[in-house]
Design an enzyme around this catalytic site. Structure first.
Site, mmCIF file in Angstrom:
data_model
loop_
_atom_site.group_PDB
_atom_site.id
_atom_site.type_symbol
_atom_site.label_atom_id
_atom_site.label_comp_id
_atom_site.label_asym_id
_atom_site.label_seq_id
_atom_site.Cartn_x
_atom_site.Cartn_y
_atom_site.Cartn_z
ATOM 1 N N HIS A 72 18.626 26.334 4.883
ATOM 2 C CA HIS A 72 17.812 26.138 6.085
ATOM 3 C C HIS A 72 16.608 25.268 5.729
ATOM 4 C CE1 HIS A 72 19.139 29.428 9.088
ATOM 5 N NE2 HIS A 72 20.152 29.059 8.348
ATOM 6 N N TYR A 200 10.423 33.485 14.506
ATOM 7 C CA TYR A 200 9.487 34.617 14.477
ATOM 8 C C TYR A 200 8.611 34.483 15.720
ATOM 9 C CZ TYR A 200 10.448 35.015 9.398
ATOM 10 O OH TYR A 200 11.037 35.176 8.154
ATOM 11 N N PRO A 292 8.347 42.897 5.764
ATOM 12 C CA PRO A 292 9.465 41.950 5.735
ATOM 13 C C PRO A 292 9.166 40.582 6.355
ATOM 14 C CG PRO A 292 9.825 43.639 7.403
ATOM 15 C CD PRO A 292 8.601 44.044 6.646
ATOM 16 N N LYS A 296 10.112 38.262 1.647
ATOM 17 C CA LYS A 296 9.755 38.074 0.235
ATOM 18 C C LYS A 296 10.276 39.156 -0.706
ATOM 19 C CE LYS A 296 7.633 34.252 0.706
ATOM 20 N NZ LYS A 296 8.552 33.135 0.470
ATOM 21 N N TYR A 384 6.649 29.845 2.245
ATOM 22 C CA TYR A 384 7.938 30.362 2.740
ATOM 23 C C TYR A 384 9.072 29.989 1.792
ATOM 24 C CZ TYR A 384 11.141 32.215 6.216
ATOM 25 O OH TYR A 384 12.082 32.986 6.869
HETATM 26 C C1 PHB Z 1 16.805 39.126 7.889
HETATM 27 O O1 PHB Z 1 17.642 38.249 8.179
HETATM 28 O O2 PHB Z 1 17.149 40.301 7.754
HETATM 29 C C2 PHB Z 1 15.392 38.742 7.730
HETATM 30 C C3 PHB Z 1 15.028 37.403 7.801
HETATM 31 C C4 PHB Z 1 13.716 37.045 7.670
HETATM 32 C C5 PHB Z 1 12.750 38.007 7.476
HETATM 33 C C6 PHB Z 1 13.089 39.349 7.402
HETATM 34 C C7 PHB Z 1 14.428 39.722 7.531
HETATM 35 O O3 PHB Z 1 11.447 37.639 7.376
#
Ligand code: PHB
Ligand code: APR
Length: 389
Positions: A72, A200, A292, A296, A384
């Protein structure tokens, strides 16, 4: 039995470390409390930084990751009105790879026999002894019989609830902690993702994340008060809420489907220091937790393992005690930066019950700044994709 390194915990951190040590001819054993199937049943995040991918490449265990992992180049922050795309590739030249932690763990598990990495599953009552000496040992029960592993080092890779961290005296350590007043309710479903990149969202109804495992499997989250339970969120209610929080531009692209898994996880920031005490080294969730937001957790476990492997290989190859002594400081320097990023992205993207109009205005100003500043976007992008090890 006698070995050089006894690894407590057979999650991704323990298995990665075990393989790295075996690749250098160092003797080790992994003690895991659960069965292999149980370990693979845990659904965790699925975004890999370069440090994690590189370890799999170094081990020659990257075939499936290469074939099925999706690189990505960007992701989006949604602020209720617009999508702010963080173009990681353009801003930093880097990217992340979307590949489930479960799949990575499976790849590590399946290679154990070939690589002569011994993992004892269903090892109960694991206890650490004499960690301040050069001759520590670990005891455990298997099939009712007590076993004893004598070693030079113990590495605690046993997650947040394991016994390793607890073996370090409180007088020799410090805990740093922040709890958040919400949890993430996650849903996994065999439906195509609503967007080709992660989103997000900070919406007035709360946080939402649109993520994925593959072109046909999606992972979504919303934040919920810690007092709520999964039973209060039948699938349709959760899909409705996701559509609202992700906003009118994204909602029409959401494909609904039955939940394969649904659970609520609390959010926490936690650091335990130092990450070494005598002959015990700590790696991964055993030493720290991140919320989450930013994905990380696994990547930090991988960078700890990278430093721990370096130190242990230095010790067994060249009797290099300094490398062992330096482990905690090296690992913690990176841990704190990931803690900071996860904490700041959590603060930016969630509605906290204790926030008033001022805090909300600060979030809006920051999102506005990010939308208009290449420097701000670059800072987010380089964190990131993962800071260098
Ligand atoms: C996930 O795909 O489970 C996931 C992706 C990004 C995050 C947290 C969880 O920041
Ligand atoms: N004895 C032996 N093993 C134990 C014990 C114990 N008493 N307690 C826990 N374990 C095992 C757990 O069963 C688990 O398999 O230790 C393992 C720890 O694995 P994880 O919790 O997955 O932690 P870690 O390997 O550090 O992985 C990093 O990053 O994405 C985050 O939390 C997520 O799991 C992820 C972590």
């Amino acid at each position: 039995m006698k070995t050089q390194v006894c690894i407590v915990g057979g999650g991704p951190a323990g298995l990665l470390l075990g393989h790295l040590l075996r690749a250098e001819g160092i003797d080790c054993i992994v003690l895991e409390r659960q069965t292999g199937d149980y370990v693979l049943g845990r659904i965790r995040a699925g975004v890999l930084e370069t440090v994690t991918v590189d370890l799999m490449v170094r081990l020659g265990l990257d075939a499936r990751l290469n074939a099925e992992g999706e690189p990505h180049d960007g992701f989006c922050l949604a602020d209720g009105e617009r999508l702010i795309r963080i173009d990681m590739k353009e801003l930093t030249g880097g990217h992340v790879v979307v590949y489930g932690q479960t799949e990575l763990t499976r790849d590590l598990m399946e290679a154990c026999e070939d690589r002569a990495l011994e993992v004892v599953y269903e090892a109960s009552d694991v206890a650490l002894h004499d960690i301040e000496s050069d001759t520590p040992y670990v005891t455990y029960l298997r099939g009712g019989a007590e076993q004893r592993v004598e070693c030079r080092f113990i590495v605690g890779c046993d997650g947040f609830h394991g016994p390793s961290r607890k073996a370090v005296p409180a007088s020799a350590s410090q805990e740093y902690e922040r709890e958040y007043p919400f949890g993430w309710l996650g849903i996994l479903a065999d439906v195509p993702p609503c967007n080709h990149e992660l989103i997000y969202a900070n919406h007035e109804r709360g946080f939402a994340l649109a993520s994925m495992r593959s072109a046909s499997r999606s992972r979504y989250y919303i934040d919920v008060p810690l007092t709520q339970s999964v039973e209060e969120w039948p699938d349709e209610r959760l899909w409705d809420e996701l559509a609202l929080r992700l906003g009118p531009d994204v909602a029409p692209n959401i494909t609904r489907g039955p939940a394969l898994e649904k659970s609520i996880a609390p959010l926490r920031s936690y650091v335990f220091a130092p990450m070494r005490h005598g002959s015990l080294l700590l790696c991964g969730d055993a030493a720290h937790i991140v919320p989450p937001t930013g994905a990380k957790g696994l990547n930090l476990a991988a960078s700890d393992v990278h430093y721990a492997a370096e130190a242990l290989i230095g010790y067994f190859r060249q009797a290099d005690n300094d490398a062992i002594a330096a482990y905690s400081d090296k690992a913690l320097a990176r841990v704190w930066k990931s803690e900071r990023f996860s904490w700041s992205l959590t603060n930016l993207m969630h509605r906290f019950p204790e926030h008033g109009p001022f805090e909300r205005a600060m979030q809006q100003a920051e999102l506005d700044y990010i939308a208009s500043s290449r420097a701000a976007q670059t800072a987010i992008a380089e964190n990131y994709i993962g800071l260098p090890v």
